[in-house]
Design an enzyme around this catalytic site. Structure first.
Site, PDB file in Angstrom:
ATOM      1  N   GLU A 200     -23.968 -42.799  39.396  1.00 27.89           N
ATOM      2  CA  GLU A 200     -24.993 -42.367  38.437  1.00 27.89           C
ATOM      3  C   GLU A 200     -24.951 -40.864  38.294  1.00 27.89           C
ATOM      4  O   GLU A 200     -24.555 -40.158  39.221  1.00 27.89           O
ATOM      5  CB  GLU A 200     -26.406 -42.700  38.991  1.00 27.89           C
ATOM      6  CG  GLU A 200     -26.806 -44.130  38.883  1.00 27.89           C
ATOM      7  CD  GLU A 200     -28.176 -44.389  39.511  1.00 27.89           C
ATOM      8  OE1 GLU A 200     -28.830 -43.455  40.005  1.00 27.89           O
ATOM      9  OE2 GLU A 200     -28.582 -45.556  39.493  1.00 27.89           O
ATOM     10  N   HIS A 235     -36.360 -39.832  51.129  1.00 27.96           N
ATOM     11  CA  HIS A 235     -36.438 -40.859  50.086  1.00 27.96           C
ATOM     12  C   HIS A 235     -37.504 -41.898  50.390  1.00 27.96           C
ATOM     13  O   HIS A 235     -37.434 -43.022  49.910  1.00 27.96           O
ATOM     14  CB  HIS A 235     -35.087 -41.553  49.860  1.00 27.96           C
ATOM     15  CG  HIS A 235     -34.009 -40.611  49.421  1.00 27.96           C
ATOM     16  ND1 HIS A 235     -34.176 -39.734  48.387  1.00 27.96           N
ATOM     17  CD2 HIS A 235     -32.759 -40.410  49.889  1.00 27.96           C
ATOM     18  CE1 HIS A 235     -33.078 -39.029  48.235  1.00 27.96           C
ATOM     19  NE2 HIS A 235     -32.199 -39.409  49.138  1.00 27.96           N
ATOM     20  N   ARG A 292     -42.889 -57.448  44.314  1.00 30.84           N
ATOM     21  CA  ARG A 292     -43.974 -57.711  45.286  1.00 30.84           C
ATOM     22  C   ARG A 292     -45.090 -56.708  45.038  1.00 30.84           C
ATOM     23  O   ARG A 292     -44.964 -55.838  44.176  1.00 30.84           O
ATOM     24  CB  ARG A 292     -43.437 -57.528  46.700  1.00 30.84           C
ATOM     25  CG  ARG A 292     -42.816 -56.149  46.855  1.00 30.84           C
ATOM     26  CD  ARG A 292     -42.455 -55.805  48.272  1.00 30.84           C
ATOM     27  NE  ARG A 292     -41.488 -54.726  48.334  1.00 30.84           N
ATOM     28  CZ  ARG A 292     -41.761 -53.434  48.214  1.00 30.84           C
ATOM     29  NH1 ARG A 292     -42.998 -53.034  48.018  1.00 30.84           N
ATOM     30  NH2 ARG A 292     -40.803 -52.525  48.278  1.00 30.84           N
TER      31      ARG A 292
HETATM   32  P1  ADP Z   1     -32.937 -47.117  47.981  1.00 30.05           P
HETATM   33  O1  ADP Z   1     -33.047 -48.495  47.377  1.00 30.05           O
HETATM   34  O2  ADP Z   1     -31.736 -46.952  48.879  1.00 30.05           O
HETATM   35  O3  ADP Z   1     -34.225 -46.623  48.593  1.00 30.05           O
HETATM   36  P2  ADP Z   1     -33.300 -45.947  45.321  1.00 30.05           P
HETATM   37  O4  ADP Z   1     -32.287 -46.244  44.278  1.00 30.05           O
HETATM   38  O5  ADP Z   1     -34.598 -46.696  45.259  1.00 30.05           O
HETATM   39  O6  ADP Z   1     -32.618 -46.127  46.775  1.00 30.05           O
HETATM   40  O7  ADP Z   1     -33.621 -44.405  45.342  1.00 30.05           O
HETATM   41  C1  ADP Z   1     -34.453 -43.807  46.309  1.00 30.05           C
HETATM   42  C2  ADP Z   1     -34.772 -42.372  45.936  1.00 30.05           C
HETATM   43  O8  ADP Z   1     -33.540 -41.626  45.761  1.00 30.05           O
HETATM   44  C3  ADP Z   1     -35.525 -42.188  44.626  1.00 30.05           C
HETATM   45  O9  ADP Z   1     -36.923 -42.348  44.753  1.00 30.05           O
HETATM   46  C4  ADP Z   1     -35.128 -40.773  44.250  1.00 30.05           C
HETATM   47  O10 ADP Z   1     -35.909 -39.850  44.997  1.00 30.05           O
HETATM   48  C5  ADP Z   1     -33.671 -40.673  44.724  1.00 30.05           C
HETATM   49  N1  ADP Z   1     -32.683 -41.008  43.634  1.00 30.05           N
HETATM   50  C6  ADP Z   1     -32.191 -42.236  43.300  1.00 30.05           C
HETATM   51  N2  ADP Z   1     -31.337 -42.184  42.248  1.00 30.05           N
HETATM   52  C7  ADP Z   1     -31.249 -40.883  41.888  1.00 30.05           C
HETATM   53  C8  ADP Z   1     -30.526 -40.158  40.873  1.00 30.05           C
HETATM   54  N3  ADP Z   1     -29.709 -40.754  40.006  1.00 30.05           N
HETATM   55  N4  ADP Z   1     -30.725 -38.819  40.816  1.00 30.05           N
HETATM   56  C9  ADP Z   1     -31.545 -38.185  41.687  1.00 30.05           C
HETATM   57  N5  ADP Z   1     -32.243 -38.794  42.650  1.00 30.05           N
HETATM   58  C10 ADP Z   1     -32.109 -40.128  42.773  1.00 30.05           C
END
Ligand code: ADP
Length: 667
Positions: A200, A235, A292
């Site tokens: 991404e 995160h 959920r």
């Molecule tokens: P996981 O499922 O491993 O927790 P997520 O996809 O839900 O990962 O992302 C967790 C956090 O990572 C988000 O809340 C954000 O802070 C950061 N994040 C995720 N994708 C991006 C991105 N493309 N650019 C910047 N930060 C991101």
């Protein structure tokens, strides 16, 4: 409507669900592990069924035992809470087959959102905006890199099967790409047994804004606006609010519509959350959908005046949604702060212990304390170390924030390190008041949030001395009849026959020792105490009634609460907390305790990496190994200078909470 439901969870969320069930006249069945026999959620339930040993995989993750408990007690439905089995399609299917209603979305919806890549494909087809990137099946490294090069750096590699930040890598330039892809794939394979990757565009200052959606089984769907969860450590969310500051109605409607489109694309029913990244230019991108109830759902309840658990029960009982979109309104502003047993100064490492002192702010219309523990309960190594969620409401963001600050300052917890001071500093930081939020907030404002105010400690030291001297007077017991007011044996105020009334105390604050010399002037209730520390003298008066210390220092009267747990003493005064240890003649016990406590697994988890070799001599604080638990990595550090003699677990091994990890010999 059901007449009896089982709650397949523990702690605050089990209590939260039961509160609504009780209000609706629905009987409740709790399940509990060995560790939770006497816990609040068991006490609150109408019935409770024991389901196994303390580790979750032997109790709260055992779908078969939970389903058997439901069948045995005649519960018609199961509320899974969050975590544990809440997003487990296999468990939902087993409930279905046993004729017990799973209070959650249809099995197909849980499955559809299980893989990040598959979820993105579904959302793309449904026209929901995605972060620019590639999430295809062709996993050839050259193709993935081609996509990365085309969108421009920085990019973010993510594991399709990912969660908890594992298998995620930021890549800042084309040169770094190959090595980063290899590392992310390795990490993902280790963690999930699958190394499918997606890439991404990496947004450098995004906000995490999520939409609460609700659908019923009759084709109706609404969104209950948004929550801003940008304040994250590693995160993981720690402070959430609703509505999102600065959200304009057009953007809200666009995000709400996109979220509903996402839900409808997978025939959703029940409560769900669609998580988006909101970029500084106002573009928003789908990240994932949680199928959920979220931890942070109360902020939505506070601004909509709706009970989302009641909505869940109604939808699961096949009723239509209680309200339509045009009947939903935002009223005021709400914050939630998650209070954890963890040490913000040690990488947020979870801590365990007994809640020897617990004094929560008064609850009311504007302040909610969502908790599953009482004073005297344990925060054990087995489960999430969250102690409570503090939820407040105000007419606007400023008034809600004032209430949050006040309530945090009134929350007193003794017996273990918590993140209370960190939370207070965080929400009191000017950039937070100004709502200057993004997912890097905590890193960016470290100096404001992690400040250690030396002046504050200086201010508290005379109060600590006052407490120690008054305490000593109270606990002095003499042989003279209590009725004899003039007996020197009843004057527990350091009266000495040689006239000297001086005392010295040695205390330790944050590892620094301080000598406090106290001289008593006058006798009885009117006594004043001259406290000298490092050449500075302060004179003060005071009384100690129970655990309340009333101190008068230079005409400034202050009320403090005191909690004493063995030699650890906590003085709570408004938002300040001074924790100190009385230094007594050394028996060696304290060292031993620290030694053993510091090197045991803080909770169930996996050993990720050993950072030194067995046989190495290390300094105090040297990182020794990394454990992964509760979606976070925790570094275990040397408690003192010494030698690592042996590691008891290898990389990748599962470790039970409390297990000794390292044979460490202090030098
Ligand atoms: P996981 O499922 O491993 O927790 P997520 O996809 O839900 O990962 O992302 C967790 C956090 O990572 C988000 O809340 C954000 O802070 C950061 N994040 C995720 N994708 C991006 C991105 N493309 N650019 C910047 N930060 C991101």
């Amino acid at each position: 409507m059901f007449t009896k439901i089982l709650i397949a969870n523990r702690g605050e969320i089990a209590c939260r669900v039961m509160r609504t069930a009780k209000k609706m006249g629905v009987r409740t069945v709790a399940v509990y592990s060995d560790a939770d026999r006497d816990s609040l959620h068991v006490a609150m339930a109408d019935e409770a069924v024991h389901i196994g040993a303390a580790p979750s995989r032997e109790s709260y993750l055992c779908g078969d035992k939970i389903l058997a408990a439901a069948l045995k007690t005649g519960a018609q439905a199961i509320h899974p809470g969050y975590g544990f089995l809440s997003e487990n399609a296999g468990f939902a299917r087993a409930c279905d087959e046993a004729g017990v209603v799973f209070i959650g979305p249809p099995i197909g919806a849980i499955e559809a959102m299980g893989s990040k890549s598959a979820a993105k494909t579904i959302m793309e087809k449904a026209g929901v905006p995605l972060v620019p990137g590639y999430h295809g099946e062709d996993q050839s490294p050259a193709l993935i890199k081609q996509h990365a090069d085309a969108m421009g750096y920085p990019v973010l590699l993510k594991a399709a099967a990912g969660g908890g930040g594992k298998g995620m890598r930021q890549v800042w330039s084309e040169q770094e790409f190959g090595a980063a892809l290899d590392a992310a794939k390795r990490e993902s394979m280790n963690a999930f047994g699958d190394d499918t990757m997606l890439v991404e565009k990496y947004l450098t200052q995004p906000r995490h804004v999520e939409i609460q959606v609700f659908c019923d089984n009759h084709g109706n769907g609404v969104y209950l606006f948004e929550r801003d969860c940008s304040v994250q450590r590693r995160h993981q969310k720690v402070v959430e609010e609703a509505p999102a500051p600065g959200m304009d109605p057009a953007l809200r409607a666009a995000m709400g519509d996109a979220a509903l489109k996402a839900a409808q694309a997978i025939n959703y029913a029940g409560a769900g959350t669609v998580e988006f990244l909101l970029d500084i230019d106002g573009s928003f991108y789908f990240m994932e959908m949680n199928t959920r109830l979220q931890v942070e759902h109360p902020v939505t309840e506070m601004i909509t005046h709706q009970d989302l658990v009641e909505w869940q029960l109604r939808v699961a009982a096949n009723e239509t949604l209680p309200l339509a979109q045009d009947q939903l309104r935002i009223d005021g502003h709400s914050f939630e702060a998650r209070i954890y047993a963890e040490d913000p100064d040690n990488d947020f490492l979870p801590v365990t212990g007994t809640l020897s002192y617990l004094d929560a702010p008064e609850e009311g219309e504007f302040v909610r304390v969502e908790t599953g523990v009482r004073q005297g309960d344990d925060v054990s190594v087995y489960y999430d170390p969250m102690i409570a969620k503090l939820v407040v409401w105000g007419q606007d963001r400023d008034s809600a924030l004032r209430r949050l600050q006040k309530a945090l300052s009134e929350y007193r917890i003794g017996g273990m390190t918590t993140n209370l001071a960190f939370l207070y500093n965080l929400v009191s930081a000017e950039p937070f008041r100004a709502a200057d939020l993004d997912t890097g907030f905590i890193e960016k404002h470290q100096s404001l949030i992690f400040k250690k105010d030396a002046a504050q400690i200086e201010h508290f030291l005379p109060l600590a001395a006052l407490y120690l001297v008054l305490k000593q007077q109270h606990s002095a017991s003499c042989g003279a009849p209590a009725s004899d007011r003039h007996s020197p044996w009843n004057a527990a105020d350091h009266w000495r026959c040689d006239g000297s009334r001086k005392h010295s105390f040695d205390i330790a604050v944050h590892g620094d020792s301080h000598r406090l010399d106290v001289e008593q002037l006058g006798r009885g209730a009117a006594s004043r105490y001259k406290v000298t520390h490092a050449g500075h003298t302060t004179t003060l008066q005071g009384t100690l009634i129970g655990n309340q210390l009333i101190a008068d220092m230079d005409g400034h009267r202050q009320k403090l609460q005191v909690n004493e747990d063995q030699n650890h003493i906590s003085l709570y005064c408004y938002n300040h907390l001074l924790e100190f240890t009385r230094v007594l003649p050394d028996t060696g016990d304290a060292d031993e305790q620290q030694h053993a406590g510091g090197l045991t697994a803080p909770m169930n988890g996996t050993l990720v990496a050993q950072l030194v070799k067995a046989g190495t001599a290390v300094d105090a604080g040297t990182p020794l190994l990394v454990m992964e638990a509760m979606k976070m990595e925790h570094t275990i550090k040397a408690p003192s200078a010494g030698t690592v003699k042996q590691f008891f677990f290898a990389d990748g091994e599962l470790v039970d909470g409390g297990a000794l990890l390292v044979d460490f010999e202090a030098s």
